[in-house]
Scaffold this active site. Structure first.
Site, PDB file in Angstrom:
ATOM      1  N   HIS A  85       0.709  -1.196  -0.101  1.00  8.71           N
ATOM      2  CA  HIS A  85      -0.129  -0.111  -0.096  1.00  8.71           C
ATOM      3  C   HIS A  85       0.918   1.138  -0.060  1.00  8.71           C
ATOM      4  O   HIS A  85       1.927   1.295   0.720  1.00  8.71           O
ATOM      5  CB  HIS A  85      -1.048  -0.203   1.364  1.00  8.71           C
ATOM      6  N   ASP A 122     -15.487   2.173   6.139  1.00 13.81           N
ATOM      7  CA  ASP A 122     -14.332   2.975   5.712  1.00 13.81           C
ATOM      8  C   ASP A 122     -14.611   4.271   4.653  1.00 13.81           C
ATOM      9  O   ASP A 122     -14.385   5.206   4.642  1.00 13.81           O
ATOM     10  CB  ASP A 122     -13.169   2.161   5.208  1.00 13.81           C
ATOM     11  N   ARG A 168     -14.740  12.390   6.383  1.00 11.09           N
ATOM     12  CA  ARG A 168     -13.262  12.898   7.002  1.00 11.09           C
ATOM     13  C   ARG A 168     -12.936  14.169   6.007  1.00 11.09           C
ATOM     14  O   ARG A 168     -12.492  15.145   6.424  1.00 11.09           O
ATOM     15  CB  ARG A 168     -12.167  12.024   7.104  1.00 11.09           C
ATOM     16  N   SER A 187      -8.264   3.257   8.544  1.00 11.19           N
ATOM     17  CA  SER A 187      -8.761   3.512   7.103  1.00 11.19           C
ATOM     18  C   SER A 187      -7.890   2.584   6.297  1.00 11.19           C
ATOM     19  O   SER A 187      -8.480   1.495   5.567  1.00 11.19           O
ATOM     20  CB  SER A 187      -8.683   5.084   6.813  1.00 11.19           C
ATOM     21  N   LYS A 196      -9.058  -1.816   5.271  1.00  9.33           N
ATOM     22  CA  LYS A 196      -9.143  -2.566   4.039  1.00  9.33           C
ATOM     23  C   LYS A 196      -8.308  -3.329   3.395  1.00  9.33           C
ATOM     24  O   LYS A 196      -8.254  -4.339   3.012  1.00  9.33           O
ATOM     25  CB  LYS A 196      -8.972  -0.970   2.867  1.00  9.33           C
TER      26      LYS A 196
END
Lengths: 448, 448
Positions: free
Chosen positions: A90, A169, A176, A191, A195
């Site tokens: 990620h 999320d 947000r 968050s 995921k």
């Protein structure tokens, strides 16, 4: 796939908000109840946003962050894989970041199973899914079942985010974004992790960008986020490697969907820009190491480099395109990609050294040409974009091209305006040579 | 009546939220834009609630509080009166608080113009409008124009809150109620002051309750709220007298709509409970003083007491009922009020001194009988209620009645449960006599 439901608990939304407001710690059950109620619609968005602000200002500790992650994770479907060689990656997001297209086939070529669930672009950063869709026929909307089967069979699969993964999320992120509660380390952690955990990997390599073009503009925040991610991964018994990497200028040279695919293929062929190649090899090396396919990071990096050198990574990339219905001939023939016909060279108005290349503005120029999205519902033009010909530290002579803009004929006025902005604001030429980091990777840490 | 609109300003909701989140000061224009946008629907409730939490935690200074008050005030209609003798009164709310029915006719009888815009009950505190509507025919829904004409003519008028007064406050109050952002001094200040200023008084007497049954349970918070209210009044060039008063037990003896009207009339006749009479005289005395009808508070109080003694206040009250379409014969004949037929005496199980009478629970018992509202859409029963026969410091003998409950025959089971709860939890009998304050008024301050 499993879904755990909490029993009915007697909490009140305002009671839980008040507790966090007063700086107290929330229990696992309170957090779980709040997120479950948000997902079911029993708690209103305005209550969630009040809690988000309280969390932003009063924080969450490790345990609370893990509870929030857990609650968001189990708000939707959770994929599970056998074995310890399923490794995800990620990135916190940057301009020109196409590293996924390089590191994923490298890692897969080295025996790592790579499940990629990627996003579309919004704002100044592009999206992996938009980029890969510039390859004709490439199908990114598999079901989670197809995704799982593909991964077990081919070891590499790339799909877009599904509605069933961590729906809490999606709701929370949208809130947000409009309530000034984005830049919170526990909220960012929950968050990302909710995921990534839902996607079922056994280990994750995190690319945390820092610098003027990154979300975490300073090293201190980047380190804090890295630690929070590692701590949370540990609580879920997942291996994690965090890398803090430079994002003071766009990564590589290409910005724009087709242009980035071409640069990725070139990098897999061994002809990529040094910064992009180096970062991709190190991230892939980390994945190879986490999957147990190398004993050390150094060995992982060597295997990654070898997968470029021996062509196996390129082969894996081509194979993935074909398996997902895409036109795999693009690997040999870039004219099969819809690159925009018109080119404008943005010429240096003086000689010297490049000392700044604005990330965000370059990303926004690509968006304004149609290569990205201002709003989630916008369509994306695959052909437009920019090639950064000179990067920080490069010498430049007056009249040399700083940037090449790819555009459509009807965009003549717009492109002239962009070129003027690039000269005026986005690329700075100085008399002295700026120092650049030897490697984009500033820090590597593992959670063990 | 006037309504000021700001011109279109280029602000962003999340930018303003972020500023307050980071502890910075908001400008008048930013606050105005935010509240205008909330009122018009351009800013969502979830953005307002994030800002409310940021304000709760990081505060607002005097200037910001005045700006918020101003923005909320001009979100709706604003009434303006000529002269300096229009004096309003506001209470932060308590159980058994029927002082408005006493002080308003007293002040009006002494030449003060008293514009009362009052609320309905919700939760454990009753509402002035519900109480007065137990008088058959009393009309509380005048337009602002009728309200103004009535005041100029009669010097005394009592209506319910209109939708056109400070609509932003209604929206914000509803959000605060469910997002744990009620107990914030600047938010309380802006909520009270925006409504009171919109009602056009030249001066305001504030009754700030403190004690176990009050919103501000301790003296420190009560003093801080008093100061914030005075400061805000000063910024709007309004005279203000703040009184911090005791709410450790219900005010007077009656709780319930008709029962409180009867107790108010008795007090106007000079037969009221000492605590209620004393508080009403002091609040009315303050109003008389602020209106310039007395040179000192002491003189104001003396005039107020005289208005009870000479019957002029009672006459004014009767006149108000008649002018607003109500059955004014109730003043002489309480059987014209719909008091519930059944009575249950809650008897002391031991002898001693009363050391506690729970305010909130007593209020809630009245609600559970139907005398108040759990939800805003509930109907109200005018007849039910409680009479507190023994108050803190009173001696009590085993078998004496502590409380009389007025109920309907069908409520037999419920009333038994309430009686048991009163004995178990709500009235405490001790061996030693508790000290009670000589006067309910702890502090009086003026903003000059």
């Amino acid at each position: 796939m499993t879904k755990i439901k909490t029993q009915k608990l007697d909490f009140s939304a305002s009671g839980i908000i008040a507790k966090k407001r007063d700086g107290k710690k929330l229990t696992h059950e309170e957090i779980r109840w709040f997120i479950d109620s948000l997902t079911s619609g029993d708690i209103a968005d305005y209550q969630m946003s009040a809690l988000l602000m309280a969390i932003y200002l009063n924080g969450l500790d490790k345990k609370e962050t893990a509870s929030l992650t857990d609650a968001m994770l189990y708000s939707g479907e959770v994929v599970q894989f056998e074995g310890n060689d399923v490794i995800d990656k990620h990135s916190t997001g940057g301009v020109g970041d196409k590293a996924s297209f390089i590191l994923a086939p490298i890692a897969a070529a080295c025996g790592v199973k790579v499940p990629m669930i990627a996003g579309r672009g919004l704002g100044h950063t592009g999206g992996t899914i938009d980029k890969v869709e510039s390859i004709k026929g490439f199908k990114t909307s598999l079901t989670l079942k197809e995704f799982k089967n593909r991964l077990n069979k081919d070891g590499l699969v790339l799909i877009g985010q599904t509605k069933t993964i961590a729906p809490a999320d999606k709701k929370i992120y949208a809130l947000r974004d409009v309530t000034a509660t984005v830049e919170s380390i526990p909220l960012i952690t929950a968050s990302i992790m909710s995921k990534k955990l839902a996607e079922g990997a056994s280990g994750i390599v995190m690319d945390i960008k820092t610098g003027s073009g990154a979300f975490m503009s300073n090293m201190k925040d980047a380190k804090a986020l890295a630690k929070s991610l590692r701590d949370t991964a540990s609580r879920f018994d997942k291996r994690m490697l965090t890398m803090i990497t430079d994002m003071n200028q766009p990564l590589g040279n290409a910005i724009g969907n087709s242009l980035e695919i071409i640069e990725s293929i070139e990098t897999l062929k061994g002809n990529g820009p040094k910064d992009l190649t180096d970062l991709s090899v190190q991230l892939a090396g980390g994945m190879i190491y986490l999957a147990g396919k190398a004993k050390t990071l150094k060995e992982g990096n060597a295997k990654a480099q070898a997968a470029i050198d021996n062509g196996s990574a390129l082969k894996k990339f081509k194979e993935m395109i074909k398996k997902q219905g895409g036109d795999d001939k693009v690997v040999e023939d870039y004219t099969r990609l819809p690159v925009a016909k018109e080119k404008l060279e943005v010429l240096a108005t003086k000689s010297g050294y490049v000392s700044k290349v604005e990330c965000k503005n370059m990303g926004l120029h690509c968006v304004s040409l149609g290569g990205g999205r201002k709003k989630a519902e916008d369509a994306v033009d695959f052909g437009v974009g920019l090639i950064i010909n000179k990067k920080i530290g490069d010498t430049v002579k007056k009249g040399e091209s700083l940037v090449t803009i790819y555009y459509h004929a009807k965009q003549k006025n717009l492109v002239g305006k962009i070129a003027a902005e690039i000269i005026a604001n986005d690329v700075t030429i100085s008399k002295t040579k700026a120092t650049t980091p030897k490697s984009l990777v500033y820090e590597i840490k593992e959670n063990k």
